[in-house]
Design a protein around this motif. Structure first.
Motif, mmCIF file in Angstrom:
data_model
loop_
_atom_site.group_PDB
_atom_site.id
_atom_site.type_symbol
_atom_site.label_atom_id
_atom_site.label_comp_id
_atom_site.label_asym_id
_atom_site.label_seq_id
_atom_site.Cartn_x
_atom_site.Cartn_y
_atom_site.Cartn_z
ATOM 1 N N GLN A 155 0.840 -1.200 0.000
ATOM 2 C CA GLN A 155 0.000 0.000 0.000
ATOM 3 C C GLN A 155 0.870 1.241 0.000
ATOM 4 N N TYR A 156 0.648 2.083 -0.986
ATOM 5 C CA TYR A 156 1.272 3.403 -1.056
ATOM 6 C C TYR A 156 0.174 4.367 -0.626
ATOM 7 N N PRO A 157 0.199 4.815 0.635
ATOM 8 C CA PRO A 157 -0.978 5.461 1.211
ATOM 9 C C PRO A 157 -1.344 6.850 0.700
ATOM 10 N N LYS A 158 -0.430 7.569 0.078
ATOM 11 C CA LYS A 158 -0.810 8.903 -0.404
ATOM 12 C C LYS A 158 0.124 9.372 -1.500
ATOM 13 N N GLY A 159 -0.405 10.227 -2.341
ATOM 14 C CA GLY A 159 0.400 10.786 -3.412
ATOM 15 C C GLY A 159 1.435 11.763 -2.873
ATOM 16 N N ARG A 160 2.566 11.804 -3.507
ATOM 17 C CA ARG A 160 3.641 12.716 -3.127
ATOM 18 C C ARG A 160 4.201 13.356 -4.385
ATOM 19 N N CYS A 161 4.875 14.461 -4.196
ATOM 20 C CA CYS A 161 5.533 15.150 -5.310
ATOM 21 C C CYS A 161 6.773 14.374 -5.742
ATOM 22 N N ILE A 162 7.128 14.534 -6.978
ATOM 23 C CA ILE A 162 8.317 13.866 -7.505
ATOM 24 C C ILE A 162 9.548 14.228 -6.678
ATOM 25 N N SER A 163 9.621 15.469 -6.226
ATOM 26 C CA SER A 163 10.794 15.923 -5.478
ATOM 27 C C SER A 163 10.920 15.239 -4.112
ATOM 28 N N HIS A 164 9.891 14.520 -3.659
ATOM 29 C CA HIS A 164 9.943 13.848 -2.368
ATOM 30 C C HIS A 164 10.559 12.458 -2.444
ATOM 31 N N THR A 165 10.592 11.854 -3.612
ATOM 32 C CA THR A 165 11.120 10.495 -3.724
ATOM 33 C C THR A 165 12.628 10.522 -3.934
ATOM 34 N N LYS A 166 13.285 9.464 -3.491
ATOM 35 C CA LYS A 166 14.733 9.352 -3.696
ATOM 36 C C LYS A 166 15.058 9.031 -5.146
ATOM 37 N N SER A 167 14.111 8.399 -5.826
ATOM 38 C CA SER A 167 14.296 8.063 -7.232
ATOM 39 C C SER A 167 12.946 7.697 -7.832
ATOM 40 N N GLY A 168 12.737 8.047 -9.075
ATOM 41 C CA GLY A 168 11.525 7.666 -9.784
ATOM 42 C C GLY A 168 10.296 8.432 -9.358
ATOM 43 N N ARG A 169 9.152 7.938 -9.854
ATOM 44 C CA ARG A 169 7.879 8.550 -9.488
ATOM 45 C C ARG A 169 6.793 7.494 -9.511
ATOM 46 N N PHE A 170 5.945 7.516 -8.513
ATOM 47 C CA PHE A 170 4.914 6.499 -8.386
ATOM 48 C C PHE A 170 3.861 6.590 -9.482
ATOM 49 N N ASN A 171 3.602 7.777 -10.006
ATOM 50 C CA ASN A 171 2.633 7.903 -11.096
ATOM 51 C C ASN A 171 3.055 7.095 -12.310
ATOM 52 N N SER A 172 4.352 6.912 -12.493
ATOM 53 C CA SER A 172 4.832 6.185 -13.666
ATOM 54 C C SER A 172 4.461 4.705 -13.623
ATOM 55 N N LEU A 173 4.103 4.185 -12.466
ATOM 56 C CA LEU A 173 3.727 2.777 -12.339
ATOM 57 C C LEU A 173 2.308 2.511 -12.833
ATOM 58 N N MET A 174 1.509 3.558 -12.894
ATOM 59 C CA MET A 174 0.093 3.407 -13.242
ATOM 60 C C MET A 174 -0.108 3.430 -14.750
ATOM 61 N N ASN A 175 -1.253 2.940 -15.179
ATOM 62 C CA ASN A 175 -1.567 3.002 -16.604
ATOM 63 C C ASN A 175 -2.098 4.391 -16.951
ATOM 64 N N GLY A 176 -2.264 4.654 -18.204
ATOM 65 C CA GLY A 176 -2.705 5.973 -18.648
ATOM 66 C C GLY A 176 -4.213 6.137 -18.707
ATOM 67 N N HIS A 177 -4.963 5.121 -18.252
ATOM 68 C CA HIS A 177 -6.423 5.208 -18.294
ATOM 69 C C HIS A 177 -6.911 6.332 -17.379
ATOM 70 N N LEU A 178 -7.780 7.169 -17.880
ATOM 71 C CA LEU A 178 -8.353 8.254 -17.081
ATOM 72 C C LEU A 178 -9.728 7.858 -16.562
ATOM 73 N N HIS A 179 -9.969 8.147 -15.302
ATOM 74 C CA HIS A 179 -11.266 7.872 -14.692
ATOM 75 C C HIS A 179 -12.294 8.825 -15.301
ATOM 76 N N PRO A 180 -13.444 8.327 -15.729
ATOM 77 C CA PRO A 180 -14.404 9.179 -16.438
ATOM 78 C C PRO A 180 -15.016 10.292 -15.589
ATOM 79 N N PHE A 181 -15.073 10.113 -14.276
ATOM 80 C CA PHE A 181 -15.676 11.142 -13.429
ATOM 81 C C PHE A 181 -14.640 12.091 -12.846
ATOM 82 N N GLY A 182 -13.500 11.534 -12.424
ATOM 83 C CA GLY A 182 -12.466 12.371 -11.817
ATOM 84 C C GLY A 182 -11.552 13.019 -12.839
#
Length: 107
Positions: free
Chosen positions: A62-89
């Protein structure tokens, strides 16, 4: 990219990104509380501190909350996700994704 709160009070209470893992999974994989691990898949990778939590279902992380890229030691968690956009959000659907986990050491 810098976050507005990077040097603020939020970083004092919540200093860095964490990923929670069930203690049994951590032991099986050879990880301990506080280890830095890299989480990866075919889309990207990110690094976070491991926190043991018996409330996490075995076999999951579990990655409990989103963080800015500048907070990680390397990489970015958004890059792990697919590009599908939620239709409501009108944003990525941050529900789940398949990742691997390996030890990480700062170079």
């Amino acid at each position: 990219q810098m976050c507005i709160e990077t040097d603020g009070y939020l970083r004092e209470i919540d200093p860095e990104p964490i990923v929670q893992i069930n203690p049994a999974d951590a032991e099986r994989l050879g990880f301990a509380e506080g280890d830095y691990c890299e989480f990866f898949n075919d889309r990207g990778s990110a690094v976070a501190k491991l926190v043991l939590d018996a409330g996490i279902r075995p076999g999951t992380l579990q990655y409990p909350k989103g963080r800015c890229i500048s907070h990680t030691k390397s990489g970015r968690f958004n890059s792990l996700m697919n590009g599908h956009l939620h239709p409501f959000g009108i944003n990525q659907s941050y529900n789940d994704c398949l990742v691997g986990i390996r030890a990480w050491t700062e170079e």
